[in-house]
Design a protein around this motif. Structure first.
Motif, PDB file in Angstrom:
ATOM      1  N   GLY A  80      -7.969   8.534  -5.009  1.00 51.93           N
ATOM      2  CA  GLY A  80      -6.742   7.924  -5.494  1.00 51.93           C
ATOM      3  C   GLY A  80      -5.995   7.068  -4.487  1.00 51.93           C
ATOM      4  N   CYS A  81      -6.660   6.683  -3.403  1.00 51.67           N
ATOM      5  CA  CYS A  81      -6.019   5.789  -2.434  1.00 51.67           C
ATOM      6  C   CYS A  81      -6.046   4.353  -2.954  1.00 51.67           C
ATOM      7  CB  CYS A  81      -6.742   5.861  -1.096  1.00 51.67           C
ATOM      8  SG  CYS A  81      -6.669   7.496  -0.311  1.00 51.67           S
ATOM      9  N   ASP A  82      -5.073   3.551  -2.522  1.00 53.83           N
ATOM     10  CA  ASP A  82      -5.076   2.149  -2.924  1.00 53.83           C
ATOM     11  C   ASP A  82      -5.515   1.223  -1.795  1.00 53.83           C
ATOM     12  OD1 ASP A  82      -2.758   1.791  -1.255  1.00 53.83           O
ATOM     13  OD2 ASP A  82      -1.479   2.382  -2.924  1.00 53.83           O
ATOM     14  N   SER A  83      -5.710   1.795  -0.609  1.00 48.20           N
ATOM     15  CA  SER A  83      -6.105   0.995   0.550  1.00 48.20           C
ATOM     16  C   SER A  83      -6.897   1.862   1.510  1.00 48.20           C
ATOM     17  CB  SER A  83      -4.881   0.433   1.280  1.00 48.20           C
ATOM     18  OG  SER A  83      -4.056  -0.303   0.398  1.00 48.20           O
ATOM     19  N   ALA A 138       0.849  -1.193   0.000  1.00 51.30           N
ATOM     20  CA  ALA A 138       0.000   0.000   0.000  1.00 51.30           C
ATOM     21  C   ALA A 138       0.883   1.240   0.000  1.00 51.30           C
ATOM     22  CB  ALA A 138      -0.903  -0.009   1.220  1.00 51.30           C
ATOM     23  N   ARG A 139       0.472   2.236  -0.768  1.00 44.64           N
ATOM     24  CA  ARG A 139       1.228   3.487  -0.827  1.00 44.64           C
ATOM     25  C   ARG A 139       0.411   4.682  -0.350  1.00 44.64           C
ATOM     26  NH1 ARG A 139       5.976   2.780  -3.309  1.00 44.64           N
ATOM     27  NH2 ARG A 139       6.282   0.930  -4.621  1.00 44.64           N
ATOM     28  N   HIS A 140      -0.889   4.606  -0.524  1.00 46.95           N
ATOM     29  CA  HIS A 140      -1.742   5.722  -0.130  1.00 46.95           C
ATOM     30  C   HIS A 140      -2.971   5.151   0.586  1.00 46.95           C
ATOM     31  CE1 HIS A 140       0.657   8.461  -2.551  1.00 46.95           C
ATOM     32  NE2 HIS A 140       0.601   7.579  -3.522  1.00 46.95           N
ATOM     33  N   VAL A 150       1.273  -1.335   9.054  1.00 52.52           N
ATOM     34  CA  VAL A 150       2.455  -2.079   8.617  1.00 52.52           C
ATOM     35  C   VAL A 150       2.036  -3.235   7.701  1.00 52.52           C
ATOM     36  CG1 VAL A 150       4.299  -3.622   9.388  1.00 52.52           C
ATOM     37  CG2 VAL A 150       3.913  -1.451  10.557  1.00 52.52           C
ATOM     38  N   ALA A 151       0.964  -3.949   8.069  1.00 51.33           N
ATOM     39  CA  ALA A 151       0.488  -5.055   7.240  1.00 51.33           C
ATOM     40  C   ALA A 151       0.104  -4.564   5.848  1.00 51.33           C
ATOM     41  CB  ALA A 151      -0.704  -5.737   7.912  1.00 51.33           C
ATOM     42  N   LEU A 152      -0.564  -3.421   5.781  1.00 49.32           N
ATOM     43  CA  LEU A 152      -0.901  -2.847   4.480  1.00 49.32           C
ATOM     44  C   LEU A 152       0.373  -2.483   3.708  1.00 49.32           C
ATOM     45  CD1 LEU A 152      -3.933  -0.600   5.462  1.00 49.32           C
ATOM     46  CD2 LEU A 152      -3.965  -2.420   3.738  1.00 49.32           C
ATOM     47  N   GLY A 153       1.345  -1.941   4.416  1.00 51.65           N
ATOM     48  CA  GLY A 153       2.593  -1.560   3.772  1.00 51.65           C
ATOM     49  C   GLY A 153       3.395  -2.745   3.269  1.00 51.65           C
ATOM     50  N   GLN A 154       3.178  -3.915   3.853  1.00 52.23           N
ATOM     51  CA  GLN A 154       3.876  -5.125   3.413  1.00 52.23           C
ATOM     52  C   GLN A 154       3.156  -5.806   2.255  1.00 52.23           C
ATOM     53  OE1 GLN A 154       4.138  -7.318   7.081  1.00 52.23           O
ATOM     54  NE2 GLN A 154       6.045  -6.316   7.699  1.00 52.23           N
ATOM     55  N   GLY A 155       1.881  -5.447   2.058  1.00 53.96           N
ATOM     56  CA  GLY A 155       1.117  -6.006   0.950  1.00 53.96           C
ATOM     57  C   GLY A 155       0.073  -7.007   1.399  1.00 53.96           C
ATOM     58  N   HIS A 177     -10.649  -4.003  -6.098  1.00 51.97           N
ATOM     59  CA  HIS A 177      -9.280  -4.510  -6.205  1.00 51.97           C
ATOM     60  C   HIS A 177      -8.350  -3.866  -5.180  1.00 51.97           C
ATOM     61  CE1 HIS A 177     -10.137  -6.928  -9.678  1.00 51.97           C
ATOM     62  NE2 HIS A 177     -10.698  -5.897 -10.287  1.00 51.97           N
ATOM     63  N   ALA A 178      -8.883  -3.007  -4.343  1.00 50.90           N
ATOM     64  CA  ALA A 178      -8.091  -2.391  -3.284  1.00 50.90           C
ATOM     65  C   ALA A 178      -8.183  -3.243  -2.021  1.00 50.90           C
ATOM     66  CB  ALA A 178      -8.589  -0.974  -3.016  1.00 50.90           C
TER      67      ALA A 178
END
Length: 334
Positions: free
Chosen positions: A89-92, A9-11, A145-150, A117-118
């Motif tokens: 424009g957020c992905d999560s 996740a980036r945004h 952190v979990a979102l940042g790891q994918g 798909h998010a």
């Protein structure tokens, strides 16, 4: 779930609904409090080694104790998630929510957001942020952190280092750091190969009226009819064992038959902590099937309730709703 196979996740949009995580003392006890974004930013700034995605914050209105959660509020959440992904424009999305009805809301969003798909993660805490031994910051930062790891696309429930499928779990404790547990339910349907367009996440949903009724020794047709005649469109019937009920009561069965004929969708789930519904094992179950009751397989109460809201709110005809009840849409039956 192997998170490394999914993009980071980036945004992230953080949707704050209230709940214990942000509560502060009031004259009448702990109550939802505004301004949690400031506290969140201060905490994350105090943890320089914590690597989390970029995030922005939206405070939902009104802020509520999750005991006051409702399907109408789910509509607000649905709209906020779609806005965050498709417009902002957020992905999560990270949803901060009280624990009492968190599993209901997360399961419901699984059905409201089919095709998204998010990534959407629900978390909260058992004690407010800032109090001694609170689990608030560990859950919030852990979810980020979990979102940042994918994570895989879809809806997740994060609590105390554990990711749970919201259509397979429930709140089982009112204390401690592990209030949620995956229920060992079995019995289900085949995976849907395609979905009606009306179920896609970007389609608006109407409010549906759904009830839950547990069976108990001595329940009679009058009590059942009181629920069925209250204007509901769907009923989650919590049966005994593998899906049995008072099959020797012709009035009870007749009430269920009339409900089916009037378009009310009745789904049987088990009251047991483990196992699932198989309506044809016992005569007491097959008679329910004969009266129009559908099998909820291994669905939890939260999943069955959210699924009926999703199907009925999409405006599908009754025959299609009945067909899809027994087909797996997002992990609730597999």
């Amino acid at each position: 779930m192997n998170s490394s196979t999914y993009p980071a996740a980036r945004h992230v949009m953080v949707l704050y609904t209230g709940g214990t995580i942000g509560m502060q003392a009031s004259a009448h006890g702990l109550a939802p409090s505004s301004g949690f974004d400031v506290r969140m930013r201060e905490y994350l700034a105090s943890q320089p080694d914590l690597v989390v995605p970029q995030w922005r914050f939206r405070e939902m209105s009104p802020l509520i104790d999750s005991a006051n959660m409702s399907p109408a509020y789910w509509q607000q959440l649905h709209e906020a998630v779609v806005d965050a992904i498709d417009t902002q424009g957020c992905d999560s999305v990270l949803i901060l929510h009280g624990t009492d009805t968190l599993a209901y809301s997360a399961a419901a969003m699984g059905f409201q957001l089919l095709g998204l798909h998010a990534r959407v993660v629900f978390t909260g805490s058992m004690l407010p942020a800032g109090v001694t031994d609170s689990d608030a910051w560990e859950n919030l930062s852990g979810a980020l952190v979990a979102l940042g790891q994918g994570l895989a696309p879809g809806v997740h429930l994060y609590f105390h280092g554990e990711l749970l499928d919201p259509t397979r779990c429930a709140k089982v404790r009112s204390f401690g750091r592990h209030p949620f547990k995956r229920l060992e339910r079995q019995g289900g349907g085949v995976k849907a190969t395609s979905l009606p367009t009306q179920l896609n996440y970007n389609q608006s949903k109407q409010l549906a009226k759904v009830a839950v009724l547990p069976l108990f020794p001595g329940i009679d047709a009058e009590q059942l009819e009181g629920v069925l005649n209250s204007g509901i469109q769907g009923l989650v019937l919590e049966c005994y064992g593998s899906g049995t009920g008072p099959s020797d009561n012709p009035q009870f069965l007749a009430a269920l038959t009339r409900a089916r004929d009037n378009g009310v969708v009745v789904v049987a789930i088990t009251q047991c902590h483990e196992g699932g519904v198989e309506l044809d094992v016992y005569e007491a179950g097959s008679r329910l099937r004969g009266a129009g009751v559908l099998s909820g397989g291994g669905m939890t109460r939260e999943a069955a309730f959210g699924k009926l809201h999703g199907l009925l709110g999409a405006g599908l005809d009754t025959a299609e709703v009945r067909r899809l009840v027994e087909i797996d849409l997002c992990g609730e039956l597999i």
